[in-house]
Scaffold this motif. Structure first.
Motif, mmCIF file in Angstrom:
data_model
loop_
_atom_site.group_PDB
_atom_site.id
_atom_site.type_symbol
_atom_site.label_atom_id
_atom_site.label_comp_id
_atom_site.label_asym_id
_atom_site.label_seq_id
_atom_site.Cartn_x
_atom_site.Cartn_y
_atom_site.Cartn_z
ATOM 1 N N LEU A 1 72.256 5.930 102.607
ATOM 2 C CA LEU A 1 72.350 4.613 103.237
ATOM 3 C C LEU A 1 70.966 3.973 103.297
ATOM 4 C CD1 LEU A 1 74.641 2.959 104.980
ATOM 5 C CD2 LEU A 1 73.058 3.489 106.822
ATOM 6 N N ARG B 1 81.295 8.293 105.169
ATOM 7 C CA ARG B 1 79.995 8.603 105.785
ATOM 8 C C ARG B 1 79.892 10.079 106.158
ATOM 9 N NH1 ARG B 1 76.042 8.013 106.558
ATOM 10 N NH2 ARG B 1 75.230 6.805 108.316
ATOM 11 N N THR C 1 80.788 1.378 107.677
ATOM 12 C CA THR C 1 81.752 1.902 108.638
ATOM 13 C C THR C 1 82.959 0.984 108.784
ATOM 14 O OG1 THR C 1 80.457 0.888 110.402
ATOM 15 C CG2 THR C 1 80.085 3.229 110.007
ATOM 16 N N PHE C 2 82.884 -0.194 108.204
ATOM 17 C CA PHE C 2 84.049 -1.078 108.258
ATOM 18 C C PHE C 2 85.063 -0.683 107.197
ATOM 19 C CE2 PHE C 2 86.518 -4.828 107.174
ATOM 20 C CZ PHE C 2 86.937 -5.231 108.431
ATOM 21 N N GLU D 1 75.140 -0.339 107.555
ATOM 22 C CA GLU D 1 76.013 0.595 108.269
ATOM 23 C C GLU D 1 77.265 -0.127 108.753
ATOM 24 O OE1 GLU D 1 76.786 3.732 108.528
ATOM 25 O OE2 GLU D 1 75.437 4.543 110.055
ATOM 26 N N GLY D 2 77.108 -1.390 109.152
ATOM 27 C CA GLY D 2 78.258 -2.186 109.554
ATOM 28 C C GLY D 2 79.275 -2.268 108.425
ATOM 29 N N GLN E 1 87.136 1.667 104.930
ATOM 30 C CA GLN E 1 87.616 3.022 105.081
ATOM 31 C C GLN E 1 87.247 3.893 103.887
ATOM 32 O OE1 GLN E 1 91.806 3.224 105.116
ATOM 33 N NE2 GLN E 1 91.882 5.187 106.155
#
Ligand code: SF4
Ligand code: SF4
Ligand code: FES
Ligand code: FES
Lengths: 187, 940
Positions: free
Chosen positions: A67, A93, A86-87, A82-83, A89
């Motif tokens: 990342l 991560r 993690t949004f 990261e937004g 699917q």
């Protein structure tokens, strides 16, 4: 959502390569692919998702190091990336197995008894959704509608779509995969 | 004006607004979460639903989100319709399924918008009995607590932090029920406005960690309107105090924003919010100290530091009175040293006591000169000092030499909003209302032009359209070149590589409707200030309209001090000389230092000279520092929150702050110590008895107004101590303030008589005016049903308008005077030695008082020296190398930091940082750089 419909969405890494998942630098190949993708976008921030997909294709999953590497390369804040990560699917991560099962849990599949089938997978692999089997081959993920309702219940394993599932077909699919991976590792 | 009907009542309302803000400004209670008066609407939370009817025939109507619904003339709406109420109740119920039942241990409790809105919707019964999602919290640094389980996903935090304040390290992560607001990794929040999250978040996710250390509920805090003392912007604050653990003395617990439309609006910077704790720190002076005359252990003290012991205040006052008496008899010379961080009242009192000829500004000559320049520039009728809303609406900005993100942070935040003006204009053209935040931000309208010229990278670089890095001379030359270009002349002094940039900036500024120039004293260069003035007047001449020019001063009352001390020679540099001449006349001298740390003002040699030439050194101050350690007599002075006084901000606005609580121990206002001494003075004359007669702050205000006609407004700022509303004073405590007798019950169970405030019509109790609409002195913003700071809208003239019962302050009335035509200074040619040291400011570290607040002290960077990458390479210096700088007679050790922006041959040195204060007093100046050898420990 839309990306779920794209067939190439889960690009499973080529496991013959060494594990590069925690490398802090992008490889020349990764950079080249990101640059190629970038030519379709207006600014660097918008290419973030594609860049993550590319790196995931090469590394299997997105570690903190990966990342950060993407964030450095594209010069976008790691929090913003990261937004994105993690949004969606399908950006992983955490390490996943070689075969990612996307098991549909939406209405049609539910009507057609997906709960029973899911229990079958869980029992067979001894994992709950979000977990990876002990042999490192399978990861089970629940997913909303895969767009194949008329052939419910359905699931994807890697890039393959499996339709009209039954307990029997599930056993076959899993056993086949297991066998293939066993063969590969003895090669 | 459009007319609308809400629940059968007709209202004339302001055009172009959304229904939610209209309802709120009409006094109609309507719950909401994601809308914010300064940030507009995004329609994220669905809490503000109302019914909109097509026409009078329509009885069913449809649900709309009021924050996303533009007002329509003739519109028919219902807030109270059953369907709307039910919908709002169900939204809260849904939010509550994941919200923990932890109000009793939540620091938001009692001032929580979520509690208020839950009450308002009538959702008082939980049906959900399932599990709740839980999150791991992050460490976010010394200022902010994180308790993610309380989150209702309104997105206000990221909208403030990222969109409004330009932060990059707080983000919405995850999705669905799992959405998480935090950093990518744990760590200190980087943005200097992070503290506003505490007020922006409608729940207890982000709370004030410094407050946690000495927490009490909002209703248990005692408060009064105050002014932030950590820079010269003059933000309004509402500090809260409560008895300390010992149950006796009050102590300061926290600082929150107090809305002032023209200055801070809804937001404070982190220095202002978290810097308060210096008043509680270990270095705080609470008793009178006298230096011991025996030399017992003096050998251990460095630089002539004295060993002090406490003495009774009466004894000290009598000693000071003796000194005064000798001075009155002509047997002693009295020198007063004023201070830019002390109020007008304190400075004025000292000035009167010692006489104007003996009153020194407490600044180096260079800094006093800069203040006089600022004052002179602001007197020119072509110059306009802009308010925060005016800064926000500028359509082209040039920042010349001043690092405002660090010297005037709140102004920096305003500039950040101005960057979006082209976007806003595009929205207007497309008929998108300005409050439609997400839609307006989506427009790709170019950022408004903001040009930044400074010594190094600035905190506004991400929004800057052009950047210029240079030495003070280069920046000044650049500014003069711009001025000439704007005036249509050929610029003389600009290198060809920057000519194009200069041309482009001058064209943008000339073409703009509301240009703004920003500069200030932080660069410590008169040439830069002059260039900024030339530039602004050139723009004013061109547009035949005064030009907005914001000039930052560095301290809370810098400009006030400059009004009292107009003689540029009354600076500290000249004091040793003056003391020496006096010495020849054989009269001993007493130097009275008012709330000033001289070692931050002049180089060590000059400070030492002053200390050793003074036969008696008397210091009044808040904290122990290098100056108090040299003093014969030290009086504990009241801090801003413990006293009343007037300060003048960078814009020439005089504002009054009020005592929030009585200072502990023997603390009192410096002017009261002086007045006490006058009262005890055996030698009486007109002057001494006038000073001895000062009993109230207002007496001084009157005296100031008489002595300085330009400061007349000082006497009109606030009501005097005898003012009453319906026979009552204003209450500092809320109705619910608890334990008022219980807290003293170990000693006596009788009702305590509240201490009388001699200066303001404010009481230290709950009996009195509570309504913020009745008096600007009421700083507890509270309205029934609105316990959080969101109650504010109840007291404004429309959303985002002025406070109805205005705080305000008044501009001092300076006689206008036109500026001379300043030409660029011709630099003497010649080989320059060593490196040019440039002053570098940091929000944490450069402020004298805030640096003593433990939370801020914990994040102050190590003293650094910024060195250009090429210079570093040439000298084989790596980041982190220990270096030593010698300048004048001072030497300081610092850690190398490599910079790409600091000019060649220059070194950036921290201004005002603890341990390396002398550097700030000298820069810009030439100094020598030495590499320090690391102790290797090996045998060589
Ligand atoms: S943390 Fe607070 S401000 Fe941010 S989304 Fe959650 S409730 Fe809203
Ligand atoms: S900008 Fe200045 S006055 Fe305002 S809060 Fe910050 S330090 Fe205080
Ligand atoms: S519900 Fe499973 S494919 Fe649509
Ligand atoms: S305030 Fe209207 S939707 Fe949140």
């Amino acid at each position: 959502m839309s990306s779920v419909f794209e067939p190439e969405v889960v690009e499973v890494m080529d496991f013959s390569k060494a594990d590069r998942s925690t490398e802090t630098q992008l490889s020349a190949e990764e950079k080249r692919e990101i640059d190629a993708e970038f030519s379709h976008y207006e600014d660097k921030a918008s290419v973030g998702l594609e860049a993550l997909r590319i790196v995931q294709k090469h590394r299997g999953w997105i570690s903190d190091q990966s990342l950060q590497a993407v964030s450095d390369y594209l010069d976008i804040p790691s929090a913003q990336l990261e937004g994105v990560a993690t949004f969606f699917q399908l950006i992983f991560r955490q390490p996943v197995g070689k075969e990612v099962i996307l098991f549909c849990k939406s209405a049609s599949c539910w009507i057609m008894g997906c709960a029973r089938l899911q229990a079958r997978i869980e029992q067979k692999l001894q994992i709950a959704p979000g977990q990876t089997s002990g042999d490192g081959i399978f990861t089970l993920l629940e997913t909303p509608c895969l767009g194949d309702c008329d052939k419910a219940p359905v699931m994807m394993v890697g890039e393959e779509m499996h339709r009209n599932l039954t307990e029997q077909s599930i056993d076959e699919i899993i056993d086949n995969k297991k066998r293939r991976h066993a063969d590969e590792s003895t090669d | 004006m459009p007319t609308i009907t809400i629940d059968g009542d007709d209202y004339e309302v302001e055009e172009g607004q959304n229904l939610l803000s209209t309802c709120l400004s009409l006094g109609i209670d309507l719950p909401y979460f994601c809308w914010h008066p300064a940030m507009g609407s995004v329609g994220a939370c669905r809490q503000c639903a109302v019914i909109e009817y097509k026409d009078a025939e329509d009885h069913r109507g449809r649900l709309v989100m009021s924050c996303m619904t533009p007002i329509k003339d003739g519109g028919l709406y219902s807030v109270t319709a059953e369907q709307a109420r039910e919908f709002r109740g169900s939204i809260i119920e849904d939010l509550m399924t994941n919200h923990p039942h932890d109000c009793p241990v939540c620091e938001e409790g009692g001032e929580c918008h979520l509690q208020d809105m839950t009450e308002m919707t009538g959702h008082t019964n939980r049906r959900y009995r399932g599990t709740k999602r839980t999150h791991r919290n992050q460490y976010l640094g010394p200022f902010i607590n994180h308790e993610m389980n309380r989150c209702i996903a309104c997105y206000r935090c990221t909208r403030f932090y990222r969109d409004y304040a330009g932060g990059t390290d707080l983000q919405a992560l995850g999705r669905n029920n799992q959405v998480y607001f935090g950093r990518q990794q744990e760590g200190v929040l980087e943005n200097g406005f992070s503290g506003n999250l505490v007020e922006v978040c409608p729940t207890g996710v982000f709370t004030d960690k410094t407050f946690s250390k000495h927490y009490v509920r909002k209703w248990d805090l005692q408060t009064a309107p105050s002014i932030c003392e950590h820079c010269a912007v003059g933000c309004n604050t509402a500090p809260g105090a409560r008895e300390g653990w010992d149950g006796k003395d009050q102590m300061l617990r926290r600082v929150i924003n107090l809305y002032h439309r023209e200055i801070n609006g809804y937001f404070l910077c982190d220095r202002g919010r978290f810097g308060y704790d210096y008043v509680n720190c270990d270095a705080r002076l609470k008793a009178v100290l006298a230096a011991r005359t025996d030399t017992l252990i003096e050998s251990t003290a460095a630089r002539g530091e004295r060993i002090h012991g406490e003495i009774p205040p009466r004894e000290a006052v009598e000693r000071l009175a003796q000194t005064l008496a000798q001075a009155q008899k002509g047997q002693r010379r009295l020198i007063g040293i004023g201070s830019p961080r002390a109020s007008l009242e304190n400075n004025f009192a000292l000035r009167q006591l010692v006489g104007p000829d003996n009153f020194y500004a407490g600044l180096a000559e260079r800094d006093l000169h800069l203040l006089h320049l600022v004052d002179a520039i602001q007197r020119d009728p072509r110059i306009h000092s802009p308010t925060t809303p005016e800064i926000e609406s500028a359509d082209a900005i040039l920042i010349l030499g001043e690092d405002i993100s660090n010297t005037a942070p709140r102004v920096g935040l305003a500039v950040r909003q101005a960057a979006r003006n082209r976007q806003r204009r595009q929205a207007r053209e497309l008929k998108i209302p300005q409050w439609q935040d997400a839609s307006v931000r989506q427009l790709d309208g170019d950022p408004s032009p903001i040009a930044v010229a400074g010594f190094e990278d600035s905190g506004l670089d991400d929004i800057a359209s052009s950047r210029f890095h240079g030495t003070p001379e280069e920046i000044a030359a650049f500014g003069h070149a711009l001025a000439q270009l704007i005036a249509g002349k050929q610029p003389a002094e600009v290198s060809p590589e920057y000519l194009e940039m200069a041309q482009q900036i001058s064209e943008t500024l000339s073409a703009s409707e509301r240009p703004l120039v920003i500069s200030g004293c932080g660069c410590r260069s008169g040439e830069i200030l002059q260039a900024a003035a030339q530039l602004a007047t050139a723009l004013a001449d061109r547009n035949s309209n005064p030009c907005a020019l914001y000039l930052t001063c560095l301290e809370v009352n810098s400009l006030g001090l400059a009004q009292l001390c107009t003689d540029g020679k009354k600076a500290l540099d000249h004091l040793p000389g003056a003391l020496r001449t006096e010495g020849e006349a054989k009269n001993p001298s007493s130097v009275i230092v008012l709330e000033n740390e001289l070692c931050r003002r002049v180089d060590t040699a000059t400070a030492d000279e002053i200390f050793s030439l003074a036969d008696e050194l008397i210091v009044l101050d808040l904290l122990h520092n290098l100056t108090t350690r040299r003093a014969d007599l030290v009086f504990p002075a009241a801090a801003t929150v413990e006293s009343q006084g007037t300060v003048i901000n960078s814009n020439g606005l005089a504002q009054c702050f009020y005592a929030v609580y009585e200072g502990p121990g023997f603390i009192q206002e410096s002017w009261r110590w002086l007045a006490d001494a006058a009262a005890f003075c055996p030698e009486s004359n007109a002057l001494i008895s006038t000073i001895a007669d000062w009993k109230h702050c207002h007496d001084l205000n009157q005296a100031i107004a008489e002595a300085f006609p330009e400061l007349e407004v000082v006497a009109e700022l606030g009501p005097d101590e005898d003012f009453r509303i319906d026979g009552l004073e204003v209450a500092r405590q809320s109705h619910r303030y608890s334990g008022r007798t219980a807290i003293y019950a170990d000693k006596s169970v009788a009702e305590h008589k509240p201490v009388k405030d001699p200066d303001a019509p404010l009481v230290f109790s709950m009996e009195g005016i509570q309504d913020p609409d009745k008096s600007p002195l009421q700083a507890n913003i509270w309205s029934p049903g609105w316990n959080s700071n969101q109650a504010l809208h109840k007291f404004l003239q429309g959303i985002g308008g002025k406070r109805r019962c205005g705080n305000g302050g008044r501009k001092i009335q300076r006689a206008s005077r036109s500026l001379p035509d300043w030409k660029p200074a011709v630099q003497p040619a010649g080989e320059a030695e060593g490196f040019l040291l440039l002053p570098i400011y940091r929000m944490f570290g450069s402020g004298e008082l805030s640096a003593m607040a433990p939370a801020i002290a914990s994040v102050i960077a190590q003293p650094f020296v910024l060195i250009n990458r090429h210079d570093a390479k040439r000298l084989d210096i790596d980041a982190g190398d220990p270096l030593e700088i010698t300048v004048g007679g001072d030497r300081c050790q610092l850690i190398a930091e490599i910079s790409d922006s600091i000019p060649f041959g220059s070194l950036g040195v921290p201004y005002g940082f603890p341990q390396v204060e002398p550097l700030g007093t000298e820069a810009p100046a030439r100094g020598q750089l030495h590499l320090l050898q690391l102790e290797t420990g090996g045998d060589q």
